[in-house]
Design a protein around this motif. Structure first.
Motif, PDB file in Angstrom:
ATOM      1  N   THR A 164       0.869  -1.176   0.000  1.00 41.55           N
ATOM      2  CA  THR A 164       0.000   0.000   0.000  1.00 41.55           C
ATOM      3  C   THR A 164       0.906   1.226   0.000  1.00 41.55           C
ATOM      4  O   THR A 164       1.784   1.345   0.861  1.00 41.55           O
ATOM      5  N   ARG A 165       0.695   2.111  -0.966  1.00 42.23           N
ATOM      6  CA  ARG A 165       1.659   3.210  -1.121  1.00 42.23           C
ATOM      7  C   ARG A 165       0.975   4.553  -1.390  1.00 42.23           C
ATOM      8  O   ARG A 165      -0.061   4.629  -2.031  1.00 42.23           O
ATOM      9  N   SER A 233       6.485   8.245   5.726  1.00 38.97           N
ATOM     10  CA  SER A 233       7.304   7.030   5.688  1.00 38.97           C
ATOM     11  C   SER A 233       7.762   6.631   7.087  1.00 38.97           C
ATOM     12  O   SER A 233       7.884   5.443   7.400  1.00 38.97           O
ATOM     13  N   GLN A 234       7.992   7.629   7.940  1.00 40.45           N
ATOM     14  CA  GLN A 234       8.422   7.338   9.314  1.00 40.45           C
ATOM     15  C   GLN A 234       7.273   6.831  10.176  1.00 40.45           C
ATOM     16  O   GLN A 234       7.447   5.920  10.981  1.00 40.45           O
ATOM     17  N   HIS A 235       6.090   7.425  10.010  1.00 40.37           N
ATOM     18  CA  HIS A 235       5.000   7.155  10.942  1.00 40.37           C
ATOM     19  C   HIS A 235       4.022   6.082  10.482  1.00 40.37           C
ATOM     20  O   HIS A 235       3.156   5.670  11.255  1.00 40.37           O
ATOM     21  N   LEU A 236       4.141   5.639   9.227  1.00 39.06           N
ATOM     22  CA  LEU A 236       3.232   4.609   8.727  1.00 39.06           C
ATOM     23  C   LEU A 236       3.893   3.251   8.536  1.00 39.06           C
ATOM     24  O   LEU A 236       3.230   2.290   8.135  1.00 39.06           O
ATOM     25  N   ALA A 237       5.182   3.169   8.833  1.00 40.74           N
ATOM     26  CA  ALA A 237       5.903   1.909   8.623  1.00 40.74           C
ATOM     27  C   ALA A 237       5.250   0.753   9.379  1.00 40.74           C
ATOM     28  O   ALA A 237       5.105  -0.352   8.837  1.00 40.74           O
ATOM     29  N   ASN A 238       4.811   1.013  10.599  1.00 42.73           N
ATOM     30  CA  ASN A 238       4.191  -0.053  11.400  1.00 42.73           C
ATOM     31  C   ASN A 238       2.819  -0.465  10.864  1.00 42.73           C
ATOM     32  O   ASN A 238       2.317  -1.537  11.192  1.00 42.73           O
ATOM     33  N   ALA A 294       9.424  -1.901  -1.220  1.00 44.52           N
ATOM     34  CA  ALA A 294       8.399  -2.245  -0.231  1.00 44.52           C
ATOM     35  C   ALA A 294       8.720  -1.759   1.177  1.00 44.52           C
ATOM     36  O   ALA A 294       7.906  -1.909   2.088  1.00 44.52           O
ATOM     37  N   ALA A 295       9.883  -1.174   1.358  1.00 45.85           N
ATOM     38  CA  ALA A 295      10.245  -0.634   2.671  1.00 45.85           C
ATOM     39  C   ALA A 295      11.135   0.579   2.466  1.00 45.85           C
ATOM     40  O   ALA A 295      11.853   0.687   1.476  1.00 45.85           O
ATOM     41  N   VAL A 296      11.072   1.523   3.415  1.00 41.66           N
ATOM     42  CA  VAL A 296      11.955   2.689   3.390  1.00 41.66           C
ATOM     43  C   VAL A 296      13.021   2.469   4.451  1.00 41.66           C
ATOM     44  O   VAL A 296      12.739   2.487   5.640  1.00 41.66           O
ATOM     45  N   SER A 297      14.249   2.246   4.012  1.00 36.80           N
ATOM     46  CA  SER A 297      15.328   1.947   4.963  1.00 36.80           C
ATOM     47  C   SER A 297      15.903   3.208   5.582  1.00 36.80           C
ATOM     48  O   SER A 297      16.446   3.187   6.685  1.00 36.80           O
ATOM     49  N   ASP A 298      15.793   4.318   4.897  1.00 38.47           N
ATOM     50  CA  ASP A 298      16.370   5.585   5.345  1.00 38.47           C
ATOM     51  C   ASP A 298      15.362   6.684   5.019  1.00 38.47           C
ATOM     52  O   ASP A 298      14.940   6.807   3.870  1.00 38.47           O
TER      53      ASP A 298
END
Length: 339
Positions: A164-165, A233-238, A294-298
């Motif tokens: 979901t993006r 990206s920081q607050h929706l990762a979970n 699928a993930a934001v590492s930084d």
């Protein structure tokens, strides 16, 4: 971090990207803003529509233009459900109405592409009195995105992490100005040095006696698009949702409809490579559907240009500024959002 297609570049088309990621698009519910004939929004709708999404929801301010694109998509992809929703991002009332309409249509949104944008040289304001480029390009999309957050979270629960993006379309113009927290309406108020434009810009980028400069205001709004992406990206990762910000490249679109001759001349000198709409929409689809993303590492690795990751101006990926902008945006829409 890298995309799964390092060979993609400024010449890659959205049609080709959608074909490559067809399995990611199939059965998805997609919302696209800024859809009109001969636009990036139309190119997105046609490319995605060709890969059997479950539903395409097209949103823009002019119903006749929306319906023209919807009919074109429907003709080329007759089995796809297409909905047209009127959305004027310069009116928070319209944003609420559009979001409510979408919520009545679907219980989930897999992909939200905040593609709409405007550029003007003379001061204008939204219905709420906010400088129109900041108010439309950022605040309108900020409100729209947060109102659709329940649908986005519903999608993430069933789709798996990172599928979901939220895609926020920005511009290389973000380099022209950081967020002017002390003077976001460009009213001539004094701002600290970190909120001023970079040194060495040509005189045409200097504010007028009243404090306004359309280019700088556009730059601020585009920096806001990236900072909003950093916060999301920081607050929706979970929640399993990722967000990317995209520079489409240099394309002559309706974005430049309000420029004068000097403005056209300035824009024409900004790039040696001019894309058609299909090429301009390609990077958005890489951001939206490449499984490698699928993930934001930084938190600073959220910006793509020419279908690959690229560097931003430092002011556009500052985490403190992203937090501060989110709080200011909440104040301007009168709602607190807990992600």
């Amino acid at each position: 971090m890298a995309t799964s297609h390092p060979e993609y570049n400024e010449k890659t088309s959205a049609t080709d990207v959608a074909s490559a990621f067809a399995s990611q698009i199939h059965n998805k519910i997609v919302v696209i803003t800024g859809v009109g004939p001969n636009s990036l929004g139309e190119a997105l709708a046609l490319a995605i529509g060709g890969q059997k999404p479950s539903k395409l929801i097209l949103a823009s301010r002019t119903e006749a233009k929306l319906l023209e694109v919807a009919e074109k998509v429907q003709k080329l992809s007759p089995n796809v459900s297409v909905e047209a929703v009127v959305l004027n991002l310069a009116s928070q009332k319209s944003v609420h109405t559009a979001a409510s309409k979408i919520q009545s249509l679907v219980d989930r949104v897999d992909t939200l592409i905040n593609n709409a944008g405007m550029m003007v040289l003379d001061r204008q304001t939204t219905e709420e009195g906010i400088e129109v480029q900041f108010g439309t390009n950022h605040i309108g999309h900020f409100l729209f995105t947060n109102l659709l957050m329940p649908q986005l979270k519903n999608a993430a629960k069933v789709s798996g992490p990172g599928l979901t993006r939220i895609i926020n379309v920005t511009s290389a113009g973000h380099r022209l100005s950081p967020i002017r927290f002390h003077d976001y309406n460009f009213e001539g108020k004094k701002v600290p040095i970190e909120e001023r434009p970079p040194e060495g810009l040509p005189p045409m980028f200097s504010p007028s006696a009243e404090g306004y400069n359309g280019w700088l205001a556009y730059g601020q709004s585009k920096a806001a698009n990236i900072l909003f992406t950093v916060y999301l990206s920081q607050h929706l990762a979970n929640s399993g949702i990722v967000s990317y910000s995209v520079h489409p490249g240099s394309i002559w679109t309706g974005l430049s409809r309000d420029l004068d001759d000097a403005g056209y001349e300035t824009i024409s000198k900004t790039s040696n490579v001019w894309k058609n709409a299909d090429q301009g929409a390609a990077t958005m689809l890489v951001a939206a559907y490449d499984p490698a993303l699928a993930a934001v590492s930084d938190p600073s690795a959220i910006y793509l240009s020419d279908c690959q990751f690229a560097k931003t101006a430092p002011h556009a990926v500052n985490a403190d500024s992203a937090e501060r902008l989110f709080r200011l945006s909440e104040e301007l829409v009168g709602i607190k959002f807990a992600l």
